[in-house]
Design an enzyme around this catalytic site. Structure first.
Site, PDB file in Angstrom:
ATOM      1  N   ASP A  13     -20.160 -36.103  25.259  1.00 52.40           N
ATOM      2  CA  ASP A  13     -18.884 -34.758  26.350  1.00 52.40           C
ATOM      3  C   ASP A  13     -19.475 -34.907  27.641  1.00 52.40           C
ATOM      4  OD1 ASP A  13     -17.542 -32.964  27.765  1.00 52.40           O
ATOM      5  OD2 ASP A  13     -16.886 -31.819  25.230  1.00 52.40           O
TER       6      ASP A  13
HETATM    7  C1  BGC Z   1     -14.366 -30.746  27.707  1.00 50.47           C
HETATM    8  C2  BGC Z   1     -13.963 -32.955  26.647  1.00 50.47           C
HETATM    9  C3  BGC Z   1     -13.431 -33.546  28.129  1.00 50.47           C
HETATM   10  C4  BGC Z   1     -13.875 -33.388  28.762  1.00 50.47           C
HETATM   11  C5  BGC Z   1     -13.464 -34.501  29.892  1.00 50.47           C
HETATM   12  C6  BGC Z   1     -15.300 -31.516  28.846  1.00 50.47           C
HETATM   13  O1  BGC Z   1     -15.037 -30.168  29.238  1.00 50.47           O
HETATM   14  O2  BGC Z   1     -15.244 -30.509  26.333  1.00 50.47           O
HETATM   15  O3  BGC Z   1     -12.975 -32.540  26.028  1.00 50.47           O
HETATM   16  O4  BGC Z   1     -12.769 -34.566  27.332  1.00 50.47           O
HETATM   17  O5  BGC Z   1     -14.678 -32.177  30.086  1.00 50.47           O
HETATM   18  O6  BGC Z   1     -12.154 -33.695  30.971  1.00 50.47           O
END
Ligand code: BGC
Length: 750
Positions: free
Chosen positions: A227
């Site tokens: 993530d």
């Molecule tokens: C989130 C993810 C997301 C990523 C990109 C993160 O803060 O937890 O779910 O895909 O950002 O936007």
């Protein structure tokens, strides 16, 4: 691309660059070897393709905004989820996106979880089956997915560091299961590792999670990415099984990997494994060379269809709904949300809608006509006396009132948890006042997850639209007017109050640890086992028609069972039923919930028509995770099969006896005499190897000397001795040798 040749041709810095994202949305490209960059885009309920490389959440290309997962999961419709995936896949191809960051399949553990709107269910089978269909749909269009957030990401506060602490059984049966189903059935191209720790180990550095379980047990062949910002130590993460750090820190990411290889902190063979996974990913998800625009109108129509199939009619006292131009009388609509609806969650799944149709915009096309009163301001929780009294005055004169109520966006987002689940005070108060002047009140809810409803008994109807996507207005009237017969069912329990949830006293209290002390008793598994009253049970959803269930037939063998039953539409209009199969385990000694969902389907049935449904249950469907031996166990014995329209509304049920072939437990000095005496084969052997020698005339008086008329030791009838292990007999003077001989012989022939 020849993966092995390409791998051999890459320099160390190039390999380091490949395992580190180039920026927020792209992987590194290596022109020298024609390795293209991959583009990734959020997210689960619509494309959030950003045009800049910064992470400006609200600045993205226009895209179709589908219902958030909280609503779409209420469809319980795997076919529709496959189509949702296909639509998203087509849009991703058109926008030259290689990987879609979704679906989010974590469990909704507490109603306070900030990301519940983006997650599918409190039940892993619902999340697993719907997630599987979604992934298959997206990937059928040549676009990869990233199933997220692996794993046990059930709270947002301190999400970068907090540890989800739970037993292995809880982890396996609830928090890993949806991922397991998807990995095994849909072969997702990637998985996204969540920020949190599990039992103290950071997920991005969790070898047990990323290699032992994910790759060795489940056979995952795709790539594992982090993530955004979840990597604390890149070299340690690669060693544990991560393949790609996102978004990547640029040159510093490359430098740290090169240095880790040089110092021996990271093994180059391990780095090569990750590079190999990325090269496969790049090969499997090629960029569309000839992007074609997609049909926005048709995709908007699908967003409406998805919402139509998912909106849940929670209450409908004396058929308050449907309201049609013929029976509406004088109708008043109250609530700012009718004009400025909440139709999507905020945070990374925020989409820039192509065509938002609000409930007020869509009213004329619905055939209904109504006066509108704002009633409250969404940005404020204080009552505005003028707005409230205008709404109450209008409601006094009305035949029917529809109140739009819900949560303001600023209180429901990724990145933080909620602290309460009551609607803002001004809305709660207004609904209370309206129910005093009019008995025909329908509440339409727009919210990301469970809310408390102190007014539930005083309103006539409740329509749960959650966050319904850009076609929110059209879909809301489709349900209210009966143009579409509602068929959504809750994928989560609505408790009466937050304090009823099993984790209420501890959720989010410790900044470092989240203690899953309720274990497997989460959601309906908790409320039903404790026979608690809830506001609306898991699986609940009304229709404008009625269904009857009958002819339940069960068949079983050593591998599983087949369950067949009929569903008849006994009303006067077509509708869709959602039969749910629950199983109660009465066979195992381990603690078990009173029922667990083991199957579901959705079927359209015409009035008067009967359809037959068949569910197949395999051994795993009867299994529980036995920690001591680290494996799934299915026990022989009695089970109960229940078919219902919710976890409370069981319509037909039947006992089922299963006979699984299990290797018998070994006999040891800890084996109880009762076991030896009740199992005929062991009893015979014991008689020959232990009892007979001790009954010889030259052997002194011992525990077995006294026998009954059949020459059986009286000991075999003593409840006290039967409740002793074999080693206690030794302690009481029985010679160890014949007992050891018995144990050896017993285990040889088992
Ligand atoms: C989130 C993810 C997301 C990523 C990109 C993160 O803060 O937890 O779910 O895909 O950002 O936007």
């Amino acid at each position: 691309m020849d993966i092995e040749k390409t791998l051999a041709a890459l320099t160390l810095p190039e390999k380091a660059a490949l395992v580190s994202g180039k920026d927020n949305w792209y992987t590194a490209k290596i022109d020298r070897l024609n390795i293209p960059a991959l583009m990734m885009t959020d997210g689960p309920s619509g494309l959030r393709k950003q045009t800049s490389t910064t992470n400006d959440i609200n600045n993205s290309v226009k895209a179709i905004t589908y219902p958030a997962a909280a609503l779409s999961a209420s469809s319980w419709n795997t076919d529709l989820f496959h189509q949702l995936g296909e639509h998203l896949g087509v849009e991703a191809r058109a926008e030259q996106v290689n990987i879609l960051l979704g679906p989010g399949v974590n469990m909704k553990r507490s109603p306070l979880g900030g990301r519940n709107f983006e997650y599918l269910s409190e039940d892993p089978l619902v999340a697993g089956k719907l997630g599987t269909a979604y992934v298959q749909g997206v990937q059928s269009k040549g676009v990869g997915v990233s199933v997220k957030h692996f794993a046990a990401n059930n709270r947002e506060n301190q999400r970068f560091t907090s540890s989800s602490d739970m037993s292995q059984r809880t982890l396996r049966e609830l928090y890993l299961k949806a991922f397991e189903i998807i990995v095994k059935n849909a072969l997702p191209e990637t998985l996204m590792v969540s920020y949190n720790r599990i039992n103290g180990v950071l997920n991005s550095q969790n070898h047990y999670l990323l290699r032992d379980i994910l790759r060795d047990e489940w056979g995952f062949h795709g790539a594992v990415m982090s993530d955004w910002g979840a990597v604390a130590n890149h070299a340690a993460a690669l060693s544990a099984g991560l393949d790609l750090e996102m978004p990547g820190k640029g040159q510093p990411s490359v430098d740290e990997i090169v240095k880790a290889i040089e110092t021996g902190e990271l093994d180059e063979g391990t780095l090569n494994k990750s590079v190999r996974h990325l090269l496969h990913l790049i090969q499997n998800c090629p960029t569309n060379p000839h992007p074609k625009a997609y049909d926005h109108e048709a995709h908007h129509a699908f967003a409406r269809k998805m919402a139509d199939d998912s909106i849940v009619l929670l209450k409908n006292h004396q058929n308050e709904l449907p309201l049609t131009p013929k029976n509406q009388g004088k109708l008043v609509i109250v609530g700012e949300l009718a004009k400025h609806p909440r139709f999507q969650g905020s945070g990374s799944s925020h989409v820039n809608p192509t065509k938002l149709v609000t409930p007020l915009d869509a009213l004329a096309d619905s055939g209904l006509s109504a006066d509108y009163q704002q009633g409250y301001t969404l940005d404020d929780s204080e009552t505005d006396d003028q707005l409230a009294s205008d709404a109450i005055a209008a409601a006094k004169q009305a035949d029917h009132v529809i109140v739009f109520a819900g949560y303001p966006e600023k209180e429901e987002s990724e990145g933080f948890d909620k602290s309460a689940i009551l609607l803002p005070e001004n809305q709660t108060e207004l609904i209370g006042q309206l129910t005093k002047v009019n008995t025909h009140i329908t509440v339409v809810l727009q919210n990301g997850s469970v809310v408390e409803m102190p007014w539930v008994k005083n309103v006539a109807a409740i329509v749960e639209t959650y966050l319904a996507g850009e076609a929110v207005g059209e879909a809301t009237w489709d349900i209210i007017t009966g143009k579409v017969n509602p068929s959504g069912h809750l994928a989560e329990t609505f408790p009466l109050k937050l304090a009823d949830t099993p984790m209420a006293p501890t959720f989010g209290q410790d900044p470092h640890h989240e203690n899953y002390s309720e274990g497997i008793f989460m959601g309906y598994r908790y409320y039903d086992t404790h026979e608690m009253r809830v506001l609306f049970p898991f699986g609940h959803g009304l229709s404008y028609t009625t269904f009857e269930y009958g002819n339940l037939v069960t068949k079983s063998d050593a591998h599983g069972a087949t369950i067949t039953f009929d569903v008849t539409n006994t009303g006067d209009q077509a509708g869709k039923a959602v039969p749910q199969l629950y199983v109660a385990n009465h066979a195992s000694h381990a603690p078990m919930p009173t029922k667990e969902l083991r199957g579901f389907t959705k079927l359209s049935i015409d009035p008067g028509e009967t359809k037959s449904v068949t569910f197949h249950l395999n051994r795993r469907d009867f299994s529980w995770w036995r920690e001591r031996v680290h494996r799934w166990q299915a026990d022989t014995g009695d089970y109960e099969v229940m078919i219902g329209e919710s976890s409370h509304d069981i319509r037909v049920q039947s006992k089922l006896t299963m006979d699984f072939e299990n290797a018998p437990a070994p006999v040891t000095l800890e084996t109880y005499l009762a076991k030896v005496v009740t199992e005929p084969r062991l009893r015979g052997l014991f008689q020959r190897t232990v009892v007979a020698p001790l009954l010889q005339p030259d052997v002194p008086q011992n525990l077995f000397s006294e026998t009954d008329a059949d020459h059986q030791p009286l000991l075999f009838q003593s409840r006290m001795y039967l409740n002793m292990p074999l080693r206690a007999l030794v302690a009481l003077g029985t010679p160890a040798k014949p007992l050891n001989d018995f144990i050896q012989a017993a285990n040889q022939s088992r």
